[in-house]
Design a protein around this motif. Structure first.
Motif, PDB file in Angstrom:
ATOM      1  N   GLN A  74       0.812  -1.210   0.000  1.00 10.97           N
ATOM      2  CA  GLN A  74       0.000   0.000   0.000  1.00 10.97           C
ATOM      3  C   GLN A  74       0.851   1.268   0.000  1.00 10.97           C
ATOM      4  O   GLN A  74       0.453   2.297   0.542  1.00 10.97           O
ATOM      5  CB  GLN A  74      -0.995   0.013   1.175  1.00 10.97           C
ATOM      6  CG  GLN A  74      -1.918  -1.197   1.198  1.00 10.97           C
ATOM      7  CD  GLN A  74      -2.950  -1.150   2.294  1.00 10.97           C
ATOM      8  OE1 GLN A  74      -3.631  -0.139   2.485  1.00 10.97           O
ATOM      9  NE2 GLN A  74      -3.065  -2.232   3.046  1.00 10.97           N
ATOM     10  N   GLU A  75       2.007   1.200  -0.647  1.00 11.21           N
ATOM     11  CA  GLU A  75       2.835   2.390  -0.806  1.00 11.21           C
ATOM     12  C   GLU A  75       2.274   3.276  -1.906  1.00 11.21           C
ATOM     13  O   GLU A  75       1.538   2.821  -2.778  1.00 11.21           O
ATOM     14  CB  GLU A  75       4.274   1.985  -1.098  1.00 11.21           C
ATOM     15  CG  GLU A  75       4.926   1.274   0.080  1.00 11.21           C
ATOM     16  CD  GLU A  75       6.327   0.763  -0.221  1.00 11.21           C
ATOM     17  OE1 GLU A  75       7.073   0.493   0.740  1.00 11.21           O
ATOM     18  OE2 GLU A  75       6.671   0.627  -1.405  1.00 11.21           O
ATOM     19  N   ALA A  76       2.621   4.569  -1.877  1.00  7.80           N
ATOM     20  CA  ALA A  76       2.027   5.556  -2.778  1.00  7.80           C
ATOM     21  C   ALA A  76       2.307   5.228  -4.239  1.00  7.80           C
ATOM     22  O   ALA A  76       3.431   4.870  -4.612  1.00  7.80           O
ATOM     23  CB  ALA A  76       2.549   6.946  -2.435  1.00  7.80           C
ATOM     24  N   PHE A  77       1.279   5.379  -5.073  1.00 12.38           N
ATOM     25  CA  PHE A  77       1.402   5.121  -6.502  1.00 12.38           C
ATOM     26  C   PHE A  77       2.080   6.288  -7.203  1.00 12.38           C
ATOM     27  O   PHE A  77       1.834   7.447  -6.884  1.00 12.38           O
ATOM     28  CB  PHE A  77       0.009   4.895  -7.112  1.00 12.38           C
ATOM     29  CG  PHE A  77       0.042   4.652  -8.597  1.00 12.38           C
ATOM     30  CD1 PHE A  77       0.339   3.400  -9.093  1.00 12.38           C
ATOM     31  CD2 PHE A  77      -0.200   5.683  -9.488  1.00 12.38           C
ATOM     32  CE1 PHE A  77       0.374   3.169 -10.457  1.00 12.38           C
ATOM     33  CE2 PHE A  77      -0.165   5.468 -10.852  1.00 12.38           C
ATOM     34  CZ  PHE A  77       0.123   4.204 -11.336  1.00 12.38           C
ATOM     35  N   GLY A  78       2.909   5.942  -8.204  1.00 14.88           N
ATOM     36  CA  GLY A  78       3.533   6.968  -9.035  1.00 14.88           C
ATOM     37  C   GLY A  78       5.018   6.729  -9.194  1.00 14.88           C
ATOM     38  O   GLY A  78       5.711   6.421  -8.228  1.00 14.88           O
ATOM     39  N   GLY A  79       5.501   6.861 -10.440  1.00 15.19           N
ATOM     40  CA  GLY A  79       6.923   6.717 -10.669  1.00 15.19           C
ATOM     41  C   GLY A  79       7.289   5.400 -11.309  1.00 15.19           C
ATOM     42  O   GLY A  79       6.466   4.718 -11.921  1.00 15.19           O
ATOM     43  N   ALA A  80       8.554   5.036 -11.156  1.00 11.19           N
ATOM     44  CA  ALA A  80       9.137   3.891 -11.869  1.00 11.19           C
ATOM     45  C   ALA A  80       8.951   2.601 -11.074  1.00 11.19           C
ATOM     46  O   ALA A  80       9.899   2.068 -10.485  1.00 11.19           O
ATOM     47  CB  ALA A  80      10.612   4.146 -12.145  1.00 11.19           C
ATOM     48  N   HIS A  81       7.733   2.106 -11.049  1.00 12.16           N
ATOM     49  CA  HIS A  81       7.454   0.813 -10.413  1.00 12.16           C
ATOM     50  C   HIS A  81       6.507   0.036 -11.309  1.00 12.16           C
ATOM     51  O   HIS A  81       5.709   0.626 -12.047  1.00 12.16           O
ATOM     52  CB  HIS A  81       6.861   0.992  -9.014  1.00 12.16           C
ATOM     53  CG  HIS A  81       5.607   1.832  -8.989  1.00 12.16           C
ATOM     54  ND1 HIS A  81       4.362   1.319  -9.260  1.00 12.16           N
ATOM     55  CD2 HIS A  81       5.415   3.151  -8.766  1.00 12.16           C
ATOM     56  CE1 HIS A  81       3.469   2.277  -9.171  1.00 12.16           C
ATOM     57  NE2 HIS A  81       4.075   3.409  -8.890  1.00 12.16           N
ATOM     58  N   LEU A  82       6.568  -1.280 -11.242  1.00 16.24           N
ATOM     59  CA  LEU A  82       5.780  -2.104 -12.156  1.00 16.24           C
ATOM     60  C   LEU A  82       4.356  -2.406 -11.677  1.00 16.24           C
ATOM     61  O   LEU A  82       3.434  -2.445 -12.487  1.00 16.24           O
ATOM     62  CB  LEU A  82       6.515  -3.404 -12.457  1.00 16.24           C
ATOM     63  CG  LEU A  82       7.704  -3.264 -13.417  1.00 16.24           C
ATOM     64  CD1 LEU A  82       8.440  -4.590 -13.568  1.00 16.24           C
ATOM     65  CD2 LEU A  82       7.232  -2.776 -14.786  1.00 16.24           C
ATOM     66  N   PRO A  83       4.111  -2.637 -10.392  1.00 16.39           N
ATOM     67  CA  PRO A  83       2.732  -2.965 -10.008  1.00 16.39           C
ATOM     68  C   PRO A  83       1.825  -1.745  -9.965  1.00 16.39           C
ATOM     69  O   PRO A  83       2.266  -0.606  -9.754  1.00 16.39           O
ATOM     70  CB  PRO A  83       2.894  -3.565  -8.609  1.00 16.39           C
ATOM     71  CG  PRO A  83       4.338  -3.864  -8.451  1.00 16.39           C
ATOM     72  CD  PRO A  83       5.045  -2.861  -9.280  1.00 16.39           C
ATOM     73  N   LEU A  84       0.540  -1.992 -10.152  1.00 20.03           N
ATOM     74  CA  LEU A  84      -0.540  -1.047  -9.863  1.00 20.03           C
ATOM     75  C   LEU A  84      -1.596  -1.842  -9.120  1.00 20.03           C
ATOM     76  O   LEU A  84      -2.131  -2.817  -9.658  1.00 20.03           O
ATOM     77  CB  LEU A  84      -1.104  -0.448 -11.147  1.00 20.03           C
ATOM     78  CG  LEU A  84      -2.161   0.662 -11.022  1.00 20.03           C
ATOM     79  CD1 LEU A  84      -2.254   1.460 -12.326  1.00 20.03           C
ATOM     80  CD2 LEU A  84      -3.547   0.136 -10.666  1.00 20.03           C
ATOM     81  N   VAL A  85      -1.877  -1.456  -7.888  1.00 20.12           N
ATOM     82  CA  VAL A  85      -2.801  -2.173  -7.021  1.00 20.12           C
ATOM     83  C   VAL A  85      -3.941  -1.234  -6.640  1.00 20.12           C
ATOM     84  O   VAL A  85      -3.709  -0.067  -6.323  1.00 20.12           O
ATOM     85  CB  VAL A  85      -2.074  -2.693  -5.761  1.00 20.12           C
ATOM     86  CG1 VAL A  85      -3.050  -3.377  -4.818  1.00 20.12           C
ATOM     87  CG2 VAL A  85      -0.948  -3.652  -6.150  1.00 20.12           C
ATOM     88  N   VAL A  86      -5.161  -1.747  -6.674  1.00 20.31           N
ATOM     89  CA  VAL A  86      -6.345  -0.927  -6.400  1.00 20.31           C
ATOM     90  C   VAL A  86      -7.233  -1.616  -5.377  1.00 20.31           C
ATOM     91  O   VAL A  86      -7.418  -2.845  -5.419  1.00 20.31           O
ATOM     92  CB  VAL A  86      -7.167  -0.689  -7.678  1.00 20.31           C
ATOM     93  CG1 VAL A  86      -8.425   0.112  -7.377  1.00 20.31           C
ATOM     94  CG2 VAL A  86      -6.345   0.026  -8.734  1.00 20.31           C
ATOM     95  N   SER A  87      -7.784  -0.825  -4.470  1.00 21.27           N
ATOM     96  CA  SER A  87      -8.894  -1.294  -3.627  1.00 21.27           C
ATOM     97  C   SER A  87     -10.038  -0.307  -3.770  1.00 21.27           C
ATOM     98  O   SER A  87      -9.835   0.899  -3.939  1.00 21.27           O
ATOM     99  CB  SER A  87      -8.471  -1.410  -2.159  1.00 21.27           C
ATOM    100  OG  SER A  87      -8.247  -0.133  -1.595  1.00 21.27           O
ATOM    101  N   CYS A  88     -11.267  -0.816  -3.710  1.00 21.51           N
ATOM    102  CA  CYS A  88     -12.461   0.037  -3.740  1.00 21.51           C
ATOM    103  C   CYS A  88     -13.620  -0.712  -3.127  1.00 21.51           C
ATOM    104  O   CYS A  88     -13.553  -1.931  -2.935  1.00 21.51           O
ATOM    105  CB  CYS A  88     -12.771   0.505  -5.162  1.00 21.51           C
ATOM    106  SG  CYS A  88     -12.903  -0.818  -6.377  1.00 21.51           S
TER     107      CYS A  88
END
Length: 246
Positions: A230-244
């Motif tokens: 749950q680290e902040a999204f943005g930048g040079a990283h491969l995962p994208l994780v979502v909760s809603c």
């Protein structure tokens, strides 16, 4: 899933658990979002060989895993047996037809499964289906790759996955006239001195478009992260994780 995508997963199914072993951070993420797994009803979309589904069931959840690949499902049924766990052939675009209204406490779709759909229209359909089978306030948890980063650089090769048994090499092929990108792979099977090569299309779904689709499907409290920690999204990283929440 297209015929090409299904053939791809069949060709690597025997080695799937070597390529993509169980990730404990996925389990920790689900537990953090649901507070407890005891007696929770969970749908795992794209369950593959059932590693995560089995772990969830072992900690008290009642889990249904679905996948479109018969070879992966066969392995899941043979190797991941649990009284709280069932595996079914199922399409993420047909959830409303296959399950009851408001049946699940959580719907999971990890492993870049969502972008095997062919268009944003299909993604919206999947999200609407997921909301229909979720209980009020239920959690939809997603994980794809960060195509904001992948497409802007562009990233043409993903990290190599290698064990004593296999070496898995992954490339992206980009095109200016479509939102689909070619996902090219080479699986080197060391004991057999053999290579299995494939290419399958994936939808390069960016974070802003995904959030809009989730909102349009009626979800709220949309959170986007860089990883399962749950680290902040943005930048040079491969995962994208979502909760809603539904």
């Amino acid at each position: 899933m297209t015929d090409r995508q299904n053939s791809f997963y069949t060709s690597i199914s025997r080695y799937y658990s070597d390529i993509f072993p169980f990730n404990p951070m996925q389990l920790a993420f689900v537990k953090a979002k649901l507070k407890t797994l005891e007696e929770k009803t969970i749908l795992d979309i794209g369950c593959a060989t059932g590693e995560l589904a089995f772990q969830l069931a072992s900690q008290g959840a009642k889990v249904t895993g679905i996948d479109l690949n018969a070879d992966l499902l066969q392995q899941a049924r043979q190797n991941r047996k649990h009284q709280n766990l069932s595996f079914l052939m199922g399409n993420m675009l047909e959830l409303k037809n296959d399950f009851s209204h408001r049946q699940f406490d959580a719907v999971l779709c990890f492993g870049n499964t969502l972008v095997h759909l062919n268009s944003e229209k299909e993604v919206l359909q999947m999200l609407q289906n997921a909301r229909a089978v979720l209980k009020p306030g239920g959690q939809l948890l997603l994980q794809i790759l960060n195509y904001d980063y992948i497409c802007s650089h562009p990233v043409r090769e993903l990290p190599i996955i290698e064990t004593d048994a296999i070496k898995f090499i992954r490339y992206y092929n980009f095109s200016d006239d479509t939102d689909l990108i070619g996902f090219e792979t080479r699986l080197e099977i060391k004991a057999e001195n053999r290579t299995v090569a494939n290419e399958t299309p994936l939808l390069a779904l960016k974070s802003a478009a995904l959030k809009t689709l989730i909102k349009n499907a009626g979800f709220k409290n949309i959170q986007v992260y860089a990883n399962f920690k749950q680290e902040a999204f943005g930048g040079a990283h491969l995962p994208l994780v979502v909760s809603c929440e539904g």
